[in-house]
Design a protein around this motif. Structure first.
Motif, PDB file in Angstrom:
ATOM      1  N   VAL A 243      -8.998  37.605  58.352  1.00  0.00           N
ATOM      2  CA  VAL A 243      -8.105  36.446  58.427  1.00  0.00           C
ATOM      3  C   VAL A 243      -6.663  36.939  58.531  1.00  0.00           C
ATOM      4  O   VAL A 243      -6.244  37.801  57.755  1.00  0.00           O
ATOM      5  N   GLN A 244      -5.932  36.406  59.501  1.00  0.00           N
ATOM      6  CA  GLN A 244      -4.518  36.742  59.649  1.00  0.00           C
ATOM      7  C   GLN A 244      -3.684  35.507  59.323  1.00  0.00           C
ATOM      8  O   GLN A 244      -3.841  34.458  59.936  1.00  0.00           O
ATOM      9  N   LEU A 245      -2.822  35.626  58.334  1.00  0.00           N
ATOM     10  CA  LEU A 245      -2.000  34.515  57.876  1.00  0.00           C
ATOM     11  C   LEU A 245      -0.680  34.464  58.649  1.00  0.00           C
ATOM     12  O   LEU A 245      -0.310  35.409  59.349  1.00  0.00           O
ATOM     13  N   THR A 246       0.026  33.361  58.480  1.00  0.00           N
ATOM     14  CA  THR A 246       1.365  33.241  59.075  1.00  0.00           C
ATOM     15  C   THR A 246       2.426  33.851  58.161  1.00  0.00           C
ATOM     16  O   THR A 246       3.599  33.922  58.529  1.00  0.00           O
ATOM     17  N   ILE A 247       2.029  34.305  56.979  1.00  0.00           N
ATOM     18  CA  ILE A 247       2.957  34.911  56.019  1.00  0.00           C
ATOM     19  C   ILE A 247       3.608  36.160  56.629  1.00  0.00           C
ATOM     20  O   ILE A 247       2.942  36.978  57.254  1.00  0.00           O
ATOM     21  N   ASP A 248       4.923  36.290  56.434  1.00  0.00           N
ATOM     22  CA  ASP A 248       5.672  37.486  56.824  1.00  0.00           C
ATOM     23  C   ASP A 248       5.895  38.304  55.557  1.00  0.00           C
ATOM     24  O   ASP A 248       6.608  37.873  54.645  1.00  0.00           O
ATOM     25  N   HIS A 249       5.275  39.479  55.471  1.00  0.00           N
ATOM     26  CA  HIS A 249       5.306  40.240  54.219  1.00  0.00           C
ATOM     27  C   HIS A 249       6.718  40.629  53.802  1.00  0.00           C
ATOM     28  O   HIS A 249       7.019  40.734  52.611  1.00  0.00           O
ATOM     29  N   ARG A 250       7.621  40.813  54.769  1.00  0.00           N
ATOM     30  CA  ARG A 250       8.998  41.193  54.434  1.00  0.00           C
ATOM     31  C   ARG A 250       9.722  40.032  53.746  1.00  0.00           C
ATOM     32  O   ARG A 250      10.368  40.213  52.711  1.00  0.00           O
ATOM     33  N   ILE A 251       9.611  38.838  54.324  1.00  0.00           N
ATOM     34  CA  ILE A 251      10.269  37.661  53.749  1.00  0.00           C
ATOM     35  C   ILE A 251       9.584  37.270  52.442  1.00  0.00           C
ATOM     36  O   ILE A 251      10.252  36.856  51.481  1.00  0.00           O
ATOM     37  N   GLN A 252       8.257  37.409  52.410  1.00  0.00           N
ATOM     38  CA  GLN A 252       7.525  37.084  51.186  1.00  0.00           C
ATOM     39  C   GLN A 252       7.972  37.988  50.037  1.00  0.00           C
ATOM     40  O   GLN A 252       8.186  37.517  48.909  1.00  0.00           O
ATOM     41  N   GLN A 253       8.139  39.270  50.301  1.00  0.00           N
ATOM     42  CA  GLN A 253       8.557  40.198  49.257  1.00  0.00           C
ATOM     43  C   GLN A 253       9.954  39.866  48.749  1.00  0.00           C
ATOM     44  O   GLN A 253      10.227  39.914  47.534  1.00  0.00           O
ATOM     45  N   LEU A 254      10.855  39.502  49.674  1.00  0.00           N
ATOM     46  CA  LEU A 254      12.203  39.103  49.290  1.00  0.00           C
ATOM     47  C   LEU A 254      12.166  37.829  48.433  1.00  0.00           C
ATOM     48  O   LEU A 254      12.878  37.715  47.429  1.00  0.00           O
ATOM     49  N   LEU A 255      11.320  36.889  48.836  1.00  0.00           N
ATOM     50  CA  LEU A 255      11.191  35.642  48.080  1.00  0.00           C
ATOM     51  C   LEU A 255      10.667  35.911  46.674  1.00  0.00           C
ATOM     52  O   LEU A 255      11.138  35.304  45.703  1.00  0.00           O
ATOM     53  N   GLU A 256       9.698  36.810  46.541  1.00  0.00           N
ATOM     54  CA  GLU A 256       9.164  37.140  45.219  1.00  0.00           C
ATOM     55  C   GLU A 256      10.268  37.698  44.320  1.00  0.00           C
ATOM     56  O   GLU A 256      10.346  37.367  43.129  1.00  0.00           O
ATOM     57  N   THR A 257      11.130  38.543  44.887  1.00  0.00           N
ATOM     58  CA  THR A 257      12.234  39.116  44.110  1.00  0.00           C
ATOM     59  C   THR A 257      13.179  38.019  43.633  1.00  0.00           C
ATOM     60  O   THR A 257      13.592  37.993  42.459  1.00  0.00           O
ATOM     61  N   LYS A 258      13.533  37.105  44.533  1.00  0.00           N
ATOM     62  CA  LYS A 258      14.430  36.011  44.174  1.00  0.00           C
ATOM     63  C   LYS A 258      13.785  35.074  43.147  1.00  0.00           C
ATOM     64  O   LYS A 258      14.465  34.561  42.242  1.00  0.00           O
ATOM     65  N   MET A 259      12.495  34.850  43.269  1.00  0.00           N
ATOM     66  CA  MET A 259      11.801  33.987  42.305  1.00  0.00           C
ATOM     67  C   MET A 259      11.784  34.626  40.920  1.00  0.00           C
ATOM     68  O   MET A 259      11.912  33.932  39.901  1.00  0.00           O
ATOM     69  N   ASN A 260      11.627  35.948  40.872  1.00  0.00           N
ATOM     70  CA  ASN A 260      11.681  36.637  39.584  1.00  0.00           C
ATOM     71  C   ASN A 260      13.053  36.466  38.936  1.00  0.00           C
ATOM     72  O   ASN A 260      13.160  36.222  37.731  1.00  0.00           O
ATOM     73  N   GLU A 261      14.107  36.601  39.738  1.00  0.00           N
ATOM     74  CA  GLU A 261      15.463  36.446  39.215  1.00  0.00           C
ATOM     75  C   GLU A 261      15.676  35.022  38.698  1.00  0.00           C
ATOM     76  O   GLU A 261      16.233  34.824  37.619  1.00  0.00           O
ATOM     77  N   LEU A 262      15.236  34.037  39.478  1.00  0.00           N
ATOM     78  CA  LEU A 262      15.371  32.632  39.076  1.00  0.00           C
ATOM     79  C   LEU A 262      14.606  32.359  37.786  1.00  0.00           C
ATOM     80  O   LEU A 262      15.112  31.703  36.866  1.00  0.00           O
ATOM     81  N   TYR A 263      13.385  32.864  37.717  1.00  0.00           N
ATOM     82  CA  TYR A 263      12.518  32.582  36.576  1.00  0.00           C
ATOM     83  C   TYR A 263      13.074  33.196  35.297  1.00  0.00           C
ATOM     84  O   TYR A 263      13.006  32.601  34.217  1.00  0.00           O
ATOM     85  N   GLU A 264      13.631  34.401  35.418  1.00  0.00           N
ATOM     86  CA  GLU A 264      14.205  35.064  34.248  1.00  0.00           C
ATOM     87  C   GLU A 264      15.486  34.383  33.789  1.00  0.00           C
ATOM     88  O   GLU A 264      15.755  34.282  32.592  1.00  0.00           O
ATOM     89  N   GLU A 265      16.296  33.902  34.729  1.00  0.00           N
ATOM     90  CA  GLU A 265      17.580  33.312  34.374  1.00  0.00           C
ATOM     91  C   GLU A 265      17.439  31.904  33.810  1.00  0.00           C
ATOM     92  O   GLU A 265      18.067  31.552  32.815  1.00  0.00           O
ATOM     93  N   TYR A 266      16.617  31.070  34.440  1.00  0.00           N
ATOM     94  CA  TYR A 266      16.549  29.654  34.060  1.00  0.00           C
ATOM     95  C   TYR A 266      15.315  29.291  33.227  1.00  0.00           C
ATOM     96  O   TYR A 266      15.262  28.206  32.642  1.00  0.00           O
ATOM     97  N   GLU A 267      14.306  30.156  33.239  1.00  0.00           N
ATOM     98  CA  GLU A 267      13.083  29.943  32.457  1.00  0.00           C
ATOM     99  C   GLU A 267      12.479  28.556  32.668  1.00  0.00           C
ATOM    100  O   GLU A 267      12.225  27.808  31.709  1.00  0.00           O
TER     101      GLU A 267
END
Length: 430
Positions: A243-267
């Motif tokens: 199965v090939q998804l439409t996910i772009d691993h580069r953008i997905q990885q960047l999004l994961e990093t930003k989500m971690n920052e958001l989650y840690e800051e605002y909980e």
């Protein structure tokens, strides 16, 4: 006649009386079977012929793998191993081939350096099950890596062997985990298979799943395959589809990093972010919090909030109200209106700054995201009935049909005209 001879004679007669009928029964039964070839209504020759087919071999196949839009692996198959200690062969201990009781202590000592078990626990398990043919070591003895297998093999312990099993591996760890989900091992009548339990792994399980093959052949009395036989049956195995998804691993990885920052800051209790190609609707990246590593599956929430939760769209809904009004030719950007408040029945709606911006053209009302402007467009220019038609034309009353399990539908109540009006500028409907 003395008593000894009389006793021997009585024993002889008892033997004749008791064993002669038994002997005659077995002879008669043997003759009956030889002539009729039947036992309990079943033809023994046919049964014997059937037993020749009992040599059956399973032909293995692999589960399909999951990749991003560029072919980067997201979910792949790797080998794993289950540790087995063979204590007996054919019910007997065989020196050099089975693990002998006097070797238990050394085996426990060596295995404890690799397995997450103490030397004492390993020794106890071996001693308590010494009468069994073979034993396993529970969870600590499963899912062993190639490196762990090779490390144990280097100990050269008698009777220690391995069973290879499939294992799903997620190389990116916490990476679109609520989208990808996970597959876990299921015992299907002694055969280990991978079955999707969450996300894409679950919703596309039928596509990803493999089909095991079968090889059945005739054998001789020694169990050897009859090569010359033309009665062989072979069903080829079939790997699951990738199965090939439409996910772009580069953008997905960047999004994961930003989500971690958001989650840690605002909980927050939970958070969702979606990146979509607006021209095609393709999902480029999607991330939820809380998330998890599908390799270890320490999961606190099994929900994919991007598809399982609802929310009021707010002022983004005004874009669609404007589009409907333009399409119907009822939007005049230069039409003047009094901003600030709008009365519908006995209810008064206000702009977000309450006092508004005075008398302004409709186009400025769009710039200001004026609730009053969009109330006028929906109620007086477009009409609530026609707005409801557009709501359905935009398919806001339907699921998107995304390839993820658990998608909920929209929630709206158009029995009340006021709800239709409020929906036009983004509230009342989820």
């Amino acid at each position: 006649m003395n008593s000894l001879k009389q006793s021997k004679k009585r024993v002889a007669w008892v033997a004749i009386v008791c064993f002669t009928p038994l002997f005659l029964f077995f002879v008669g039964w043997f003759l009956y079977l030889s002539v009729t070839h039947t036992y309990k209504g079943e033809n023994m020759l046919a049964f014997a012929e059937e037993q020749r087919w009992k040599a059956v071999s399973t032909l293995e196949a692999e589960r399909g793998e999951v990749y991003d839009r560029f072919g980067q692996p997201i979910a792949i198959n790797i080998p794993s191993y289950r540790l087995v200690a063979v204590l007996k062969l054919g019910g007997e201990r065989v020196k050099g081939k089975t693990l002998m009781p006097d070797e238990f202590a050394e085996a426990a000592k060596q295995l404890s350096t690799v397995l997450p078990m103490t030397e004492a626990d390993l020794l106890k398990r071996l001693e308590q099950n010494a009468d069994l043919g073979q034993i396993e070591f529970g969870v600590p003895g499963r899912d062993l890596t190639v490196e762990q297998k090779e490390e144990i093999e280097a100990f050269d312990l008698n009777g220690i062997t391995f069973v290879e099993e499939p294992k799903r591996y997620y190389p990116n760890k916490v990476f679109a985990s609520s989208v990808i989900g996970y597959a876990q091992k299921i015992d299907q009548n002694g055969r280990i298979e991978l079955v999707g339990e969450l996300g894409i792994e679950k919703s596309l399980n039928d596509i990803l799943s493999e089909s095991y093959g079968l090889y059945r052949f005739e054998k001789d009395l020694a169990g050897r395959e009859l090569i010359s036989s033309d009665e062989q049956l072979k069903i080829e195995p079939e790997d699951g589809a990738d199965v090939q998804l439409t996910i772009d691993h580069r953008i997905q990885q960047l999004l994961e990093t930003k989500m971690n920052e958001l989650y840690e800051e605002y909980e927050p209790k939970h958070a969702t972010a979606i990146i979509m190609d607006p021209k095609t609707g393709e999902i480029i990246a999607l991330s939820d919090r809380p998330s998890f590593d599908p390799n270890t599956r320490e999961i606190s929430s099994y929900s994919n909030f991007s598809v399982s939760s609802r929310f009021e769209p707010g002022s983004t809904m005004k874009i669609f109200t404007l589009a409907a009004a333009i399409n119907e030719g009822v939007y005049n950007p230069n039409e003047l209106y009094e901003s600030g408040s709008y009365k519908y029945g006995k209810t008064v709606f206000n702009d977000y700054n309450i006092t508004g911006w005075g008398t302004i053209p409709m186009v400025e009302g769009v710039w200001h995201s004026s609730n009053v402007a969009f109330s006028i467009l929906a109620n007086e220019r477009l009409g609530l009935s026609r707005y409801e038609d557009y709501f359905k034309a935009f398919k806001f009353d339907q699921r998107t049909g995304i390839d993820l399990p658990g998608e909920v539908n929209s929630q709206f109540d158009f029995e009340s005209p006021m709800n239709v009006l409020i929906t036009a500028w983004g509230q009342s409907t989820a």
